[in-house]
Design a protein around this motif. Structure first.
Motif, PDB file in Angstrom:
ATOM      1  N   THR A   1       0.828  -1.210   0.000  1.00 41.43           N
ATOM      2  CA  THR A   1       0.000   0.000   0.000  1.00 41.43           C
ATOM      3  C   THR A   1       0.863   1.262   0.000  1.00 41.43           C
ATOM      4  OG1 THR A   1      -1.797  -1.131   1.148  1.00 41.43           O
ATOM      5  CG2 THR A   1      -1.759   1.277   1.286  1.00 41.43           C
ATOM      6  N   GLY A   2       1.862   1.306   0.870  1.00 38.97           N
ATOM      7  CA  GLY A   2       2.680   2.513   0.972  1.00 38.97           C
ATOM      8  C   GLY A   2       3.538   2.744  -0.255  1.00 38.97           C
ATOM      9  N   VAL A   3       4.227   1.694  -0.707  1.00 42.63           N
ATOM     10  CA  VAL A   3       5.124   1.862  -1.853  1.00 42.63           C
ATOM     11  C   VAL A   3       4.329   2.103  -3.135  1.00 42.63           C
ATOM     12  CG1 VAL A   3       6.830   0.701  -3.309  1.00 42.63           C
ATOM     13  CG2 VAL A   3       6.997   0.520  -0.820  1.00 42.63           C
ATOM     14  N   ALA A   4       3.315   1.282  -3.371  1.00 48.18           N
ATOM     15  CA  ALA A   4       2.562   1.414  -4.626  1.00 48.18           C
ATOM     16  C   ALA A   4       1.851   2.764  -4.702  1.00 48.18           C
ATOM     17  CB  ALA A   4       1.560   0.270  -4.760  1.00 48.18           C
ATOM     18  N   ARG A   5       1.335   3.207  -3.575  1.00 49.81           N
ATOM     19  CA  ARG A   5       0.635   4.508  -3.568  1.00 49.81           C
ATOM     20  C   ARG A   5       1.594   5.633  -3.977  1.00 49.81           C
ATOM     21  NH1 ARG A   5      -2.978   4.930   1.511  1.00 49.81           N
ATOM     22  NH2 ARG A   5      -4.442   3.755   0.219  1.00 49.81           N
ATOM     23  N   ARG A   6       2.787   5.636  -3.426  1.00 47.64           N
ATOM     24  CA  ARG A   6       3.759   6.693  -3.736  1.00 47.64           C
ATOM     25  C   ARG A   6       4.254   6.570  -5.178  1.00 47.64           C
ATOM     26  NH1 ARG A   6       7.092   9.781  -0.169  1.00 47.64           N
ATOM     27  NH2 ARG A   6       8.205  11.291  -1.449  1.00 47.64           N
ATOM     28  N   LEU A   7       4.522   5.337  -5.626  1.00 46.84           N
ATOM     29  CA  LEU A   7       5.003   5.163  -6.994  1.00 46.84           C
ATOM     30  C   LEU A   7       3.940   5.580  -8.003  1.00 46.84           C
ATOM     31  CD1 LEU A   7       6.985   1.769  -6.926  1.00 46.84           C
ATOM     32  CD2 LEU A   7       7.830   4.094  -6.578  1.00 46.84           C
ATOM     33  N   ARG A   8       2.692   5.295  -7.669  1.00 49.46           N
ATOM     34  CA  ARG A   8       1.614   5.658  -8.609  1.00 49.46           C
ATOM     35  C   ARG A   8       1.443   7.175  -8.683  1.00 49.46           C
ATOM     36  NH1 ARG A   8      -2.589   1.399  -9.061  1.00 49.46           N
ATOM     37  NH2 ARG A   8      -0.965   0.674 -10.470  1.00 49.46           N
ATOM     38  N   GLU A   9       1.678   7.825  -7.583  1.00 46.05           N
ATOM     39  CA  GLU A   9       1.635   9.292  -7.621  1.00 46.05           C
ATOM     40  C   GLU A   9       2.740   9.841  -8.528  1.00 46.05           C
ATOM     41  OE1 GLU A   9      -0.129   9.862  -3.088  1.00 46.05           O
ATOM     42  OE2 GLU A   9       1.886  10.587  -3.573  1.00 46.05           O
ATOM     43  N   ALA A  10       3.874   9.119  -8.532  1.00 44.25           N
ATOM     44  CA  ALA A  10       5.003   9.583  -9.351  1.00 44.25           C
ATOM     45  C   ALA A  10       4.836   9.183 -10.817  1.00 44.25           C
ATOM     46  CB  ALA A  10       6.304   9.006  -8.795  1.00 44.25           C
ATOM     47  N   ARG A  11       4.152   8.070 -11.045  1.00 47.29           N
ATOM     48  CA  ARG A  11       3.971   7.566 -12.413  1.00 47.29           C
ATOM     49  C   ARG A  11       2.655   6.785 -12.450  1.00 47.29           C
ATOM     50  NH1 ARG A  11       8.676   4.704 -16.077  1.00 47.29           N
ATOM     51  NH2 ARG A  11       7.449   4.559 -17.991  1.00 47.29           N
ATOM     52  N   THR A  12       1.631   7.367 -12.988  1.00 45.64           N
ATOM     53  CA  THR A  12       0.283   6.799 -12.863  1.00 45.64           C
ATOM     54  C   THR A  12       0.173   5.410 -13.479  1.00 45.64           C
ATOM     55  OG1 THR A  12      -0.361   7.998 -14.853  1.00 45.64           O
ATOM     56  CG2 THR A  12      -0.919   9.010 -12.742  1.00 45.64           C
ATOM     57  N   GLU A  13       0.962   5.118 -14.532  1.00 44.44           N
ATOM     58  CA  GLU A  13       0.794   3.829 -15.214  1.00 44.44           C
ATOM     59  C   GLU A  13       1.652   2.720 -14.604  1.00 44.44           C
ATOM     60  OE1 GLU A  13       2.377   6.424 -16.348  1.00 44.44           O
ATOM     61  OE2 GLU A  13       4.042   5.907 -17.667  1.00 44.44           O
ATOM     62  N   VAL A  14       2.293   2.981 -13.466  1.00 46.74           N
ATOM     63  CA  VAL A  14       3.124   1.920 -12.867  1.00 46.74           C
ATOM     64  C   VAL A  14       2.278   0.665 -12.640  1.00 46.74           C
ATOM     65  CG1 VAL A  14       2.729   2.659 -10.456  1.00 46.74           C
ATOM     66  CG2 VAL A  14       4.796   1.392 -11.049  1.00 46.74           C
ATOM     67  N   HIS A  15       2.830  -0.479 -13.059  1.00 48.43           N
ATOM     68  CA  HIS A  15       2.117  -1.757 -12.937  1.00 48.43           C
ATOM     69  C   HIS A  15       2.456  -2.372 -11.578  1.00 48.43           C
ATOM     70  CE1 HIS A  15       0.090  -5.327 -14.539  1.00 48.43           C
ATOM     71  NE2 HIS A  15       1.039  -6.053 -13.950  1.00 48.43           N
ATOM     72  N   VAL A  16       1.441  -2.680 -10.780  1.00 46.32           N
ATOM     73  CA  VAL A  16       1.655  -3.235  -9.440  1.00 46.32           C
ATOM     74  C   VAL A  16       1.222  -4.700  -9.429  1.00 46.32           C
ATOM     75  CG1 VAL A  16       1.048  -3.073  -6.998  1.00 46.32           C
ATOM     76  CG2 VAL A  16       1.371  -0.987  -8.353  1.00 46.32           C
ATOM     77  N   LEU A  17       2.188  -5.571  -9.200  1.00 51.59           N
ATOM     78  CA  LEU A  17       1.931  -7.013  -9.216  1.00 51.59           C
ATOM     79  C   LEU A  17       2.111  -7.573  -7.808  1.00 51.59           C
ATOM     80  CD1 LEU A  17       3.221  -9.568 -11.837  1.00 51.59           C
ATOM     81  CD2 LEU A  17       3.360 -10.063  -9.402  1.00 51.59           C
ATOM     82  N   ALA A  18       1.128  -8.322  -7.341  1.00 46.05           N
ATOM     83  CA  ALA A  18       1.220  -8.974  -6.034  1.00 46.05           C
ATOM     84  C   ALA A  18       1.444 -10.470  -6.221  1.00 46.05           C
ATOM     85  CB  ALA A  18      -0.054  -8.730  -5.226  1.00 46.05           C
ATOM     86  N   ALA A  19       2.523 -10.981  -5.636  1.00 39.30           N
ATOM     87  CA  ALA A  19       2.788 -12.427  -5.660  1.00 39.30           C
ATOM     88  C   ALA A  19       1.869 -13.100  -4.641  1.00 39.30           C
ATOM     89  CB  ALA A  19       4.251 -12.694  -5.322  1.00 39.30           C
ATOM     90  N   ILE A  20       1.159 -14.115  -5.095  1.00 40.73           N
ATOM     91  CA  ILE A  20       0.184 -14.793  -4.241  1.00 40.73           C
ATOM     92  C   ILE A  20       0.668 -16.209  -3.952  1.00 40.73           C
ATOM     93  CG2 ILE A  20      -2.207 -15.578  -4.067  1.00 40.73           C
ATOM     94  CD1 ILE A  20      -1.936 -12.532  -4.118  1.00 40.73           C
ATOM     95  N   PRO A  21       0.890 -16.553  -2.679  1.00 36.27           N
ATOM     96  CA  PRO A  21       1.406 -17.890  -2.362  1.00 36.27           C
ATOM     97  C   PRO A  21       0.316 -18.949  -2.392  1.00 36.27           C
ATOM     98  CG  PRO A  21       1.004 -16.694  -0.347  1.00 36.27           C
ATOM     99  CD  PRO A  21       0.669 -15.744  -1.475  1.00 36.27           C
ATOM    100  N   GLU A  22       0.734 -20.195  -2.561  1.00 36.08           N
ATOM    101  CA  GLU A  22      -0.209 -21.293  -2.385  1.00 36.08           C
ATOM    102  C   GLU A  22      -0.636 -21.319  -0.917  1.00 36.08           C
ATOM    103  OE1 GLU A  22       1.726 -25.105  -3.034  1.00 36.08           O
ATOM    104  OE2 GLU A  22       3.643 -24.236  -2.466  1.00 36.08           O
ATOM    105  N   THR A  23      -1.797 -21.921  -0.664  1.00 40.19           N
ATOM    106  CA  THR A  23      -2.347 -21.844   0.692  1.00 40.19           C
ATOM    107  C   THR A  23      -1.596 -22.704   1.704  1.00 40.19           C
ATOM    108  OG1 THR A  23      -3.932 -23.543   0.100  1.00 40.19           O
ATOM    109  CG2 THR A  23      -4.673 -21.269  -0.062  1.00 40.19           C
ATOM    110  N   PHE A  24      -1.016 -23.811   1.269  1.00 35.54           N
ATOM    111  CA  PHE A  24      -0.275 -24.677   2.188  1.00 35.54           C
ATOM    112  C   PHE A  24       0.863 -25.345   1.433  1.00 35.54           C
ATOM    113  CE2 PHE A  24       0.867 -28.496   4.437  1.00 35.54           C
ATOM    114  CZ  PHE A  24       0.798 -28.123   5.760  1.00 35.54           C
ATOM    115  N   PRO A  25       2.084 -25.330   1.972  1.00 36.96           N
ATOM    116  CA  PRO A  25       2.468 -24.785   3.267  1.00 36.96           C
ATOM    117  C   PRO A  25       2.592 -23.269   3.289  1.00 36.96           C
ATOM    118  CG  PRO A  25       4.374 -25.755   2.208  1.00 36.96           C
ATOM    119  CD  PRO A  25       3.222 -26.038   1.317  1.00 36.96           C
ATOM    120  N   GLY A  26       2.355 -22.589   2.192  1.00 36.74           N
ATOM    121  CA  GLY A  26       2.404 -21.134   2.214  1.00 36.74           C
ATOM    122  C   GLY A  26       3.826 -20.602   2.130  1.00 36.74           C
TER     123      GLY A  26
END
Lengths: 104, 316
Positions: free
Chosen positions: B197-222
């Protein structure tokens, strides 16, 4: 053949219909887990490798002892034993967290 | 100098050592996209060994300044380990008593360091996972308001603000110094949601088209410190701004660990969440849509030795 209880960690409970424990019979830890997998689709692939060993970051406990320090999957079980499936480090999240995590 | 004055100076110096982490470059990206550059913040350089020093320093010092620890009140929070170390370390330095609710399957390295700094540990049943530790922290806070001030890193706005004001500002400055550009992609994940939230919000203010990707882990073992999010019913931390996320990319623990092993060949020794981020960043780079990608190396691989992560496959 001994009757044992397998404790299921929360992320795997969707595979057991929400049950936190499953009663099974077997002679070794490996045999019990294979029966657990046969009874609950998709569960075993999360726990064991294709070779039948615990995946990385997955620990199998017999009582309070990690079976890696015993005889692994060949560790024999006795009536009343409790097998626990535990991820090696804390992580992940589950439905029950949603409410509490949103609290201020 | 009086002992208490000396201690205050010492704590200030420790706080000042947090952040300003190096920006390293990961040349593996050239294998999938020769035109792209991949940079990463080396957060193990923080005194507590992880990125968690940043939000914890801000949350703790602001709470202290607001008098939250008057009359011997203790800081209380749940943690799967890295935040717990930061709380314990800074609590010791600042003279703030700390109680942490930690699942019993947190790695030995984490538990030992938390204890070493003198924090009180409440260990919960590992089979019940992190959710149980979180509930236990809530219960303790509700039942003993005179004893605990509940920091709650999942909803405390000083968590994401630390990353908005410091982590993101450092990224913008360091990347500009390296390539003269603002990043066009950021790869992270969601634990408490603070970093993303903090990093992406600031980067988007600096460059609106910045692509924000979240890595999603498998549920187990995580993957330590990362939440699945992608499954119905999974946690959505209160402070996470989901609207910042453009893409969610699944990453398995095996992929994350394999990447950690590759990174050792570059001299980097990092934990699984870092491996997951770099794996995701390379997947993104392979599409050849982004030229300047930034991610985080959250903690040190030394924190996972007891899990067997670094043992040769034949010994596991």
């Amino acid at each position: 053949m001994s009757r044992v209880t397998v404790r299921i960690p929360t992320p795997l409970r969707p595979h057991t219909g929400g049950a936190d424990e499953v009663g099974l019979e077997g002679t070794t830890v490996g045999e019990v887990l294979q029966r657990l997998g046969a009874a609950h689709d998709g569960l075993l692939a999360r726990v064991l490798t294709a070779e039948g060993e615990p995946r990385q970051f997955v620990n199998i406990y017999l009582g309070s002892r990690n079976v890696r320090g015993l005889e692994g999957m060949a560790t024999r079980v006795s009536d009343g034993d409790v097998i626990s499936i535990v991820p090696a480090v804390a992580g992940g999240a589950h439905k029950s967290q949603r409410t509490s995590a949103r609290r201020a | 100098m009086k002992p208490e004055t000396f201690a205050a100076h010492s704590a200030e110096r420790l706080l000042a050592a947090i952040g300003h982490t190096p920006l390293v470059e990961i040349p593996l990206v050239a294998e999938v996209n020769p035109g792209a550059r991949l940079f990463a913040k080396l957060e193990a350089a923080n005194p507590g060994g992880s990125i968690k020093d940043r939000p914890v320093a801000r949350m703790l010092t602001r709470a202290r300044a607001a008098g939250r620890f008057a009359n011997g009140r203790r800081l209380l929070d749940s943690s799967s380990g890295n935040a717990g170390i930061s709380y314990a370390m800074l609590g010791a330095a600042l003279g703030v008593p700390v109680t942490l609710v930690v699942p019993g399957n947190a790695s030995r390295e984490r538990l030992d360091r938390i204890r070493a700094h003198g924090a009180e540990l409440v260990i919960t049943d590992p089979i019940e996972g992190y959710d149980f530790a979180l509930r236990e922290a809530h219960r303790l806070a509700d039942e003993h308001p005179e004893r605990y001030w509940y920091c709650d890193q999942y909803s405390n706005p000083d968590n994401w603000r630390a990353h908005y004001e410091d982590t993101a500002a450092e990224i913008l400055e360091q990347v500009a110094a390296a390539v003269g550009q603002i990043p066009d992609a950021f790869v992270g994940g969601v634990g408490t949601g603070g970093t993303l939230t903090g990093v992406a919000r600031r980067l988007r203010e600096a460059r609106t088209e910045v692509h924000v990707l979240a890595a999603i882990p498998e549920t187990f073992p995580g993957i330590e410190g990362l939440k699945p999010l992608g499954q119905p019913g999974d946690i959505v931390p209160a402070l996470l701004d989901e609207s910042l996320i453009d893409e969610r990319l699944p990453v398995t623990l095996d992929q994350a660990v394999a990447m950690c092993r590759r990174l050792t060949g570059l001299g980097l020794f990092v934990g699984p969440s870092s491996g997951a981020f770099v794996h995701a960043a390379l997947t993104l780079a392979r599409r050849r849509k982004h030229r300047t990608i930034v991610t985080m190396l959250n903690d040190t691989g030394e924190r996972y030795v007891s899990t067997g992560m670094w043992e040769p496959a034949t010994q596991r």
